[in-house]
Design an enzyme around this catalytic site. Structure first.
Site, PDB file in Angstrom:
ATOM      1  CB  THR A 107     -15.440  -6.159 -20.077  1.00  0.00           C
ATOM      2  OG1 THR A 107     -16.143  -6.855 -20.598  1.00  0.00           O
ATOM      3  CG2 THR A 107     -16.637  -5.456 -18.838  1.00  0.00           C
ATOM      4  CE  LYS A 182     -19.187  -8.986 -21.446  1.00  0.00           C
ATOM      5  NZ  LYS A 182     -17.850  -8.914 -21.533  1.00  0.00           N
ATOM      6  CE  LYS A 258     -49.036 -22.205 -11.958  1.00  0.00           C
ATOM      7  NZ  LYS A 258     -48.322 -23.081 -11.669  1.00  0.00           N
TER       8      LYS A 258
END
Length: 314
Positions: A107, A182, A258
């Site tokens: 990466t 990625k 909620k």
């Protein structure tokens, strides 16, 4: 189609793998039976031994790998190491033949990928950024996802060999797109981790067992798909009321608002600040593309009033 594209029978291209660490070693292991053969390289000589013993050829430098292989995977630490492996004095480009495909699984920055692809192109070499997702466990099981940025030609060349270690092989787009995908995937991953720590603090303050909560989260995420369950549209634009997704996402928004309001209320009673919960409550509707409109607000109680009413009638 270049010579680097997979071919039928014994003429499949020879593969190379550079970087045999926690991720690279199990990925490369699944290539040992590749019909065209495998060349491996790592800075640690001991990392090569299991592969050479199993029939792979060892290489002392990336250049030695490129002299043998036509499709080369690179799994090293960071941008600097990728640059050295590709373009250094003993790098891939010093010996790679035209038509060679270089896949960067590390990466790195998408700009680095684009820059290196341009340098490779001048030598007739195709570079793809091909980051992976699934961790060491996915690598060991051959169940990784790989996101490939590159030309159609390069994608077709790597699709079959990458299928040896990846369960999901996707073409993200041009060079750089794999890395951008990625980064978006990991943004979700680590923001979710941060949210997990906030949920753990709430559970701990409420006297709950964190390990048991973890079991519940893993169990139900395996059923519902977790955060990925809502990533089925092809746009983040607001959803029109005649869109089939409108009622589904509005239901998700209503439930989410909620439950977030109730969690915030619990945190308030425990004197615990939940900043991510407040951000999620403020941005959920707009993020889903079904921000509350005037009729919604008139027809439905607000999350705050829901929490207040629930507390008063508990």
């Amino acid at each position: 189609m270049t010579d680097s594209a997979p071919k039928a029978g014994p003429s499949k291209p020879r593969l190379g793998y550079i970087g045999l660490g926690n991720m690279g070693a199990p990925m490369a292991t699944r290539l040992l039976d590749w019909p065209g053969g495998l060349a491996v390289c790592d800075a640690r000589a001991e990392a090569l031994e299991p592969f050479t013993s199993a029939g792979a050829s060892g290489a002392s430098t990336p250049a030695d790998v490129a002299a043998q292989a036509r499709i080369i995977s690179v799994t090293v630490l960071d941008d600097a190491q990728v640059r050295e492996v590709v373009g250094g004095p003993h790098g891939i480009l010093s010996t790679a033949q035209p038509g060679t495909v270089v896949a960067i699984h590390s990466t790195i920055s998408d700009t680095t990928a684009v820059e290196l692809a341009g340098i490779c192109r001048q030598r007739g070499v195709l570079l793809v950024d091909a980051p992976i997702s699934g961790g060491a466990g996915g690598a060991a099981q051959g169940r990784l996802a790989v996101m490939i940025g590159g030309s159609d030609e390069a994608f077709e060349a790597v699709r079959e060999p990458f299928g040896s270690w990846a369960e999901l092989v996707v073409h993200a787009g041009d060079v750089g797109a794999g890395t951008r995908m990625k980064l978006a995937r990991n943004l979700l991953h680590f923001v979710s981790f941060t949210a997990t720590t906030e949920a753990a603090r709430l559970a701990e303050a409420a006297g709950l067992d964190l390990r048991t909560l973890g079991k519940v989260v893993r169990h139900t995420d395996a059923i519902t798909g977790g955060a990925g369950a809502i990533m089925l549209r092809d746009t983040t634009a607001p959803v029109s009321e005649d869109d089939p997704w409108f009622s589904i996402l509005r239901h998700v928004r209503n439930l989410g608002e909620k439950d977030l309001a109730l969690a915030i209320d619990l945190g308030d009673r425990l004197d615990l600040d939940l900043p991510l919960a407040h951000l999620a409550l403020a941005g959920l509707g707009a993020g889903l593309g079904v921000e509350n409109d005037r009729e919604d607000r008139l027809a439905e109680p607000s999350p705050a009033s829901t929490a207040s009413t629930t507390r008063e009638h508990a």
